[in-house]
Scaffold this active site. Structure first.
Site, PDB file in Angstrom:
ATOM      1  N   ASP A   1       0.840  -1.187   0.000  1.00  0.00           N
ATOM      2  CA  ASP A   1       0.000   0.000   0.000  1.00  0.00           C
ATOM      3  C   ASP A   1       0.881   1.245   0.000  1.00  0.00           C
ATOM      4  O   ASP A   1       0.701   2.160  -0.792  1.00  0.00           O
ATOM      5  CB  ASP A   1      -0.945   0.006   1.215  1.00  0.00           C
ATOM      6  CG  ASP A   1      -0.225  -0.356   2.511  1.00  0.00           C
ATOM      7  OD1 ASP A   1       0.990  -0.666   2.484  1.00  0.00           O
ATOM      8  OD2 ASP A   1      -0.879  -0.346   3.573  1.00  0.00           O
TER       9      ASP A   1
ATOM     10  N   ASP B   1       7.133   3.853   3.545  1.00  0.00           N
ATOM     11  CA  ASP B   1       7.408   5.022   4.380  1.00  0.00           C
ATOM     12  C   ASP B   1       8.904   4.994   4.715  1.00  0.00           C
ATOM     13  O   ASP B   1       9.727   5.425   3.918  1.00  0.00           O
ATOM     14  CB  ASP B   1       6.494   4.922   5.604  1.00  0.00           C
ATOM     15  CG  ASP B   1       6.603   6.085   6.562  1.00  0.00           C
ATOM     16  OD1 ASP B   1       7.091   7.147   6.165  1.00  0.00           O
ATOM     17  OD2 ASP B   1       6.178   5.947   7.720  1.00  0.00           O
TER      18      ASP B   1
HETATM   19  P1  IMP Z   1       7.551   1.381   6.650  1.00  0.00           P
HETATM   20  O1  IMP Z   1       8.000   0.033   7.164  1.00  0.00           O
HETATM   21  O2  IMP Z   1       7.921   2.504   7.561  1.00  0.00           O
HETATM   22  O3  IMP Z   1       7.979   1.627   5.214  1.00  0.00           O
HETATM   23  O4  IMP Z   1       5.983   1.403   6.693  1.00  0.00           O
HETATM   24  C1  IMP Z   1       5.247   0.472   6.032  1.00  0.00           C
HETATM   25  C2  IMP Z   1       3.861   0.276   6.587  1.00  0.00           C
HETATM   26  O5  IMP Z   1       3.482   1.242   7.573  1.00  0.00           O
HETATM   27  C3  IMP Z   1       2.871   0.430   5.471  1.00  0.00           C
HETATM   28  O6  IMP Z   1       2.723  -0.755   4.748  1.00  0.00           O
HETATM   29  C4  IMP Z   1       1.621   0.864   6.204  1.00  0.00           C
HETATM   30  O7  IMP Z   1       0.917  -0.262   6.666  1.00  0.00           O
HETATM   31  C5  IMP Z   1       2.152   1.687   7.359  1.00  0.00           C
HETATM   32  N1  IMP Z   1       2.138   3.131   7.014  1.00  0.00           N
HETATM   33  C6  IMP Z   1       3.173   3.895   6.571  1.00  0.00           C
HETATM   34  N2  IMP Z   1       2.812   5.172   6.348  1.00  0.00           N
HETATM   35  C7  IMP Z   1       1.490   5.238   6.653  1.00  0.00           C
HETATM   36  C8  IMP Z   1       0.493   6.301   6.596  1.00  0.00           C
HETATM   37  O8  IMP Z   1       0.756   7.461   6.222  1.00  0.00           O
HETATM   38  N3  IMP Z   1      -0.757   5.952   6.993  1.00  0.00           N
HETATM   39  C9  IMP Z   1      -1.106   4.710   7.400  1.00  0.00           C
HETATM   40  N4  IMP Z   1      -0.232   3.680   7.455  1.00  0.00           N
HETATM   41  C10 IMP Z   1       1.056   3.944   7.072  1.00  0.00           C
HETATM   42 MG    MG Z   2       1.496  -2.181   4.599  1.00  0.00          MG
END
Ligand code: IMP
Ligand code: MG
Length: 179
Positions: A104, A107
């Site tokens: 989805d 981040d």
């Molecule tokens: P990362 O591991 O920091 O890249 O984050 C990945 C996961 O965190 C995504 O697959 C989402 O499920 C959640 N996530 C990251 N950013 C957002 C946001 O802005 N809103 C809601 N969920 C987020």
């Molecule tokens: Mg996710």
């Protein structure tokens, strides 16, 4: 689209329309079809957030393909935690397969690092990453993201599968945290 919505203690305002989302997903599907349409890729959705992206992506992807899901979690409230947990794993042999992960949103990239690690020992033909949303300002990892739908500023968003503490996943548009 509502002018403003309230989820728990926070307010969110409209950011990306359902039409823009659909356009971005259709484009990713068509690019992947061009690149891997003569194979039978295995798409892997990352639960929970990706369920809507995957569903719409599959409707746009017209060539033979398979689908599976894994479940990872790292987020608490509106902040990413460094620890990524694998909650549901894979149950099939992936030797020689072209695997395309459907996310989805990317981040910090911590989830991607954990995903790469998970597939490292499998003898895949290709491992590609597709994500509907990317926050380029937050992403600090080296892993190449092969297909990006929409790049967004470093803001917290909800809707289209994405949640704030469990709420907001059922919205068909993207809302952003009101400043
Ligand atoms: P990362 O591991 O920091 O890249 O984050 C990945 C996961 O965190 C995504 O697959 C989402 O499920 C959640 N996530 C990251 N950013 C957002 C946001 O802005 N809103 C809601 N969920 C987020
Ligand atoms: Mg996710």
């Amino acid at each position: 689209m509502k002018i403003m919505i309230q989820l728990h203690d926070k307010q969110f305002v409209p950011f990306i329309s359902a039409q823009e989302i659909d356009f971005a997903i259709a484009k990713m599907a068509s690019l992947i079809e061009d690149d891997f349409g003569d194979e039978t890729p295995l798409f892997i959705g990352v639960l929970n957030g990706s369920f809507m992206v995957v569903s719409d992506f599959m409707k746009h992807y017209k060539k033979p393909c398979e689908l599976s899901f894994i479940k990872m979690a790292s987020y608490e409230g509106t902040a990413s935690t460094n620890e990524v947990k694998l909650l549901i794993g894979l149950d099939q042999d992936l030797t020689g397969r072209t695997v395309i992960i459907i996310e989805d949103i990317v981040d910090t990239g911590n989830t991607l690092v954990a995903l790469k690690e998970l597939f490292k020992k499998q003898n895949l033909k290709h491992l590609k990453i597709a994500t509907l949303f990317l926050k380029p300002e937050a992403y600090k990892k080296e892993i190449k993201i092969d297909y990006v739908g929409i790049r967004i500023p470093n803001k917290f968003i909800v809707g289209f599968g994405l949640d704030y503490d469990g709420l907001g996943r059922n919205l068909s548009e993207i809302y952003q945290l009101r400043e």
